[in-house]
Design an enzyme around this catalytic site. Sequence first.
Site, PDB file in Angstrom:
ATOM      1  N   LYS B 629       0.946  -1.240  -0.135  1.00 47.72           N
ATOM      2  CA  LYS B 629      -0.025  -0.071   0.013  1.00 47.72           C
ATOM      3  C   LYS B 629       1.032   1.386  -0.176  1.00 47.72           C
ATOM      4  O   LYS B 629       0.742   2.206  -0.874  1.00 47.72           O
ATOM      5  CB  LYS B 629      -0.962   0.140   1.231  1.00 47.72           C
ATOM      6  CG  LYS B 629      -1.804   1.270   1.342  1.00 47.72           C
ATOM      7  CD  LYS B 629      -2.610   1.305   2.470  1.00 47.72           C
ATOM      8  CE  LYS B 629      -3.814   0.582   2.360  1.00 47.72           C
ATOM      9  NZ  LYS B 629      -4.962   0.732   3.442  1.00 47.72           N
ATOM     10  N   VAL B 699      12.090   3.337  -3.637  1.00 47.80           N
ATOM     11  CA  VAL B 699      11.054   3.658  -4.533  1.00 47.80           C
ATOM     12  C   VAL B 699      10.608   4.930  -4.278  1.00 47.80           C
ATOM     13  O   VAL B 699       9.783   5.454  -5.080  1.00 47.80           O
ATOM     14  CB  VAL B 699       9.859   2.507  -4.126  1.00 47.80           C
ATOM     15  CG1 VAL B 699       9.297   2.675  -2.598  1.00 47.80           C
ATOM     16  CG2 VAL B 699       8.665   2.521  -5.085  1.00 47.80           C
ATOM     17  N   GLU B 701      11.165   7.918  -4.864  1.00 49.84           N
ATOM     18  CA  GLU B 701      11.096   8.960  -6.116  1.00 49.84           C
ATOM     19  C   GLU B 701      11.180   8.477  -7.372  1.00 49.84           C
ATOM     20  O   GLU B 701      11.105   8.960  -8.508  1.00 49.84           O
ATOM     21  CB  GLU B 701      12.700   9.708  -6.125  1.00 49.84           C
ATOM     22  CG  GLU B 701      12.783  10.582  -4.851  1.00 49.84           C
ATOM     23  CD  GLU B 701      14.515  10.562  -4.509  1.00 49.84           C
ATOM     24  OE1 GLU B 701      15.110   9.611  -4.327  1.00 49.84           O
ATOM     25  OE2 GLU B 701      14.699  11.991  -4.244  1.00 49.84           O
TER      26      GLU B 701
END
Lengths: 323, 745
Positions: B629, B699, B701
């Site tokens: 998520k 993860v 950017e």
Amino acid sequence: MKAFTLDHAPNADTALAAMGQGATAIAGGTNLVDLMKLQVATPERLVSIRRTGLDTIGYDGDGLRIGALVTNADCAADMRVRQDWPLLSQAILAGASPQLRNRATTGGNLCQRTRCGYFTDTTQACNKREPGTGCAAREGFNRIHAVLGTSEACIATYPGDMAVALLALDAVVLTQGPFGLRQIPLAMFHREPGEDPSRDNVLQPGELITAVKLPAPTGGRQVYRKVRDRASYAFALVSVAVDLTMEQGRIARCALAFGSLGTVPWRDPAVEAVLVGEVPSPALFAQAAEILLRDARGFGANDFKIPLAARALAATLAQATKG
Amino acid sequence: MHLPLSDMYNQPDERNRLDHMRQGVIGKPLDRPEGPLKVSGTATYAAEWRIAGCVDGVLVLASIAQGQVSAIHRDDVLAREGVLAVIADPAMTRRSAQGMAAKAPQQDAARVEYFGQPVALVVAQTFEQARDAALALRIDYTDASDPAPFDPHGSGVKVEAPSDSKPVEGGDLDQAMETAAFSIDVEYETPGHASAAMEPHATIAQWQGDNLVLHGSYQMLAYNVKEIADCLGIAADKVRIIAPYVGGGFGSKLGITHEAVSAAIAARELGRPVRVVMTRQQVFQTVMRRSETRQRVRLAADPAGRLIGLGHEALVSNLPGEKFAEPVTQATEFLYGGENRLLKVEVARISRLTAGSVRAPGEAVGMQVLEAAMDELAEKIGIDPIDLRKRNLPATVPVEGTPYSSRMLTQALEEGVKAFGWSARQTRPCQTREGEWWIGMGMASAARVNMMVPAQARVTLRADGSALVETDQTDIGTGTYAILGQIAGEMLGLPIAQVTVTLGDTAFPAGAGSGGSFGAISTGSAVMRACEAIRETLAKRLGCDETDLALKDGSASGPGGESRGLPDLLDGHDLVETGSIKPGKTAKEFSQASYGAFFAEVAVHAFTGEVRVRRMTGAFGFGRVLNAKTARSQCLGGMVWGIGSALTEELAFDTRDGHLVNHDLAEYHVPVHADVPAIEVILLEERDAAASPLQAKGVGELGICGAAGAIANAVYNACGVRVRSFPLTLDKIIPALPDPFASAV
């Protein structure tokens, strides 16, 4: 922000009395409070008009009377407005954000000030904010600025949407002031800057907007087109409001107003005259644009508004005259 | 402290421990534990701490661009009601600290280097009194003796090579361009960007004897403590920062900035706590900008569409002497082949606020231009843009020869093609018209370097069988609380409710901090190692090898079926371990990056040139997914920034005095909800042992790195207008649009 006092006026007369003694009226405050934080506006005394009861909408003959304190959200949602003056509803909903529209009022919206970045920055020269200091925008970053109605002193736009629709709808601004009641056609309400850009409109000191009156509905097709850099929460680069009636394939009647193009909400009878009686066509739309923009002048970063206005007008007329 | 493994990450940890644990919480799309606090307004942010006796300071900004403060007329404002002090101390900063500086940025605020630089602080009983007095404070200046120009592209600008990076050169690019079957040589521009974090920079400074406590909004506390201490001339262990919640950083809070130091100085001078909150305009004007860039891209391809030459040269800007240079070509170095190459960045020295890290420095603007240029090349060759990318993935990094740790680019392209429906794309532009709108599709690759930085974390397995994770790691809205809890829960066999994560306090071991997408893998690895040490002890007590120890739901069991509850094994005592990791040989021996692919469908208004994104798909491979998520949210957020970078965001400087014209969120246009369409995110699970013991890569950017290129390519595909200047505002599009009436409306 400078220290200030705030009183709540229970009715318009009390508000007017306070204003007569120098108080500044505040309604939703969505623009004024921002300007106070930046000290672009420095009122020492505020009188809130939110409790004056000027917040109702009612029929006035065949027309509609919208109280100055009716919020933008309420006005846009009103069934009478939506059915007979949908242009107004569309224009309001094209502006700001739901939070702002819940707070901003009809009268306040008419008085909102320009978003020129030089006006809101007290380190910069601005004749509107501080007469006589010059206009830093003319040679500066003027992408959002006006191409019509400018002067040596000022090139700032009136930024709003609602007034553009009201202009096309031939609305009248009702005021009460030290010299009594006035009915000011919207077309006469905002001032081109000329040599004195500090006054955006013709309101006199101590004069309060009490309502806006819409004339009887025209039954025409109404379209508000807002062209902007992002899909919401951005001022128009150019907007077009049209109220138009077709008869037997020809334009029988046409009212057109433009936003963010001029220093004031812009309407040009010559543009409407060239359209009325004609069969719509791209060539006709181009002719109308040529007339609209005959005196247009860009200042560099806003040069694009001239072709953009022509394109937005063509799209709007094509939409309103279709089928 | 018990450390079973070397701090240095010198060899890929192929044991892949997380995949052999039993709890099953790692990777799950769990909610953030602090989410309810944030959405209910009860998470305490920097400026919201109620501290007795605290007064407010407001920064005074220079109304000139360059010069020297010669006099400050204090008396006028000191006479005002509520005003307590006017602070103008040589220790005050005139620039912001760069990320990981760990030392003071440029001090002596009396020397003005750019318009709007803070020069003083006014402190008063209330914020409004202080702000009024700050605006009223009269300051005299003398002119600068050697002023820098305001326009990076104007005449007389000094252009330098960056001090800490060298061009990449290989073969003969000019020759390759001459002999290429297909080539392009294009110049693109990207504008300056602001981080535009929701929470403005804010600090409350409080002295307790010689010790300074700061409640503040920062990204990298262990470094920030050193920066502040160095500014004040005190030992770093005298400074404590508390920052449990940070309302976004995007690079602007990596290093300290003006409000922190001035609050500390004022609090010392007044002998009471002082709060300094920057106004939105001050944040825009004084903290940090991403440099504008001018980029020349040369691509030379053989008849089969294989790159034989690649040139990527960028001109960026910064203040004189400032080290940071937007690393525009960072991903170009490893992404595609082309043995003849020249990759180079140069810096123009100008008078504007400090340029530094903003949302994926380097790749955010470098990738969007490279990927737009690749689209131009694909068209010239006459092949699908996907094929062009696939044909140009080198076996090892060109020039260097370094192997790739892992690379999911091909899979991302293929998964994205399927999910997005790329096969429906028209090859030529202006083929799809829906009413007033031209419709088009575009794609781009995504790439972002993976980095590990030193990190420590303490894990306590409490006697009752619950766990506590403590580190000064920040959560800037990214999901750090969630993922660190999941790592500990997985390693120690605890349901997530049994794990408490406490962050953002320098009283705890130093985590990596949040930045460069490295927080999760660096501090996460430290948590994992602390848990491994705890497992060693538990295994000993149970009488088995650690590798045979199975922990699940608070119970420990061994290979022989022996099983005991954790409280039983702990026997009334906590187990406390500190885990640590530092980048080692794996960082040099492997090219490590996260990869992906973007697909965008846009509508371009045939009359007005307005661009609206209709849908986007992103497929991403970044090693292990720690929380499906929060990872998805990171990718979504990155793609939203991509929309902004493509279409709306631009810092507008007045080149007459260098002042920033659009310094608020009304005129600096980040995308709003209505600009953000349905976005599909595809997470591609992989394992990358070289990147981290977690097998995970960064993860945070990745979602922006190339996204704007996909949108620009879709704009071209829609209406045939190739704009080489970002953002693609309508003024750049309408001059080249086809006649709107020529096609049916």
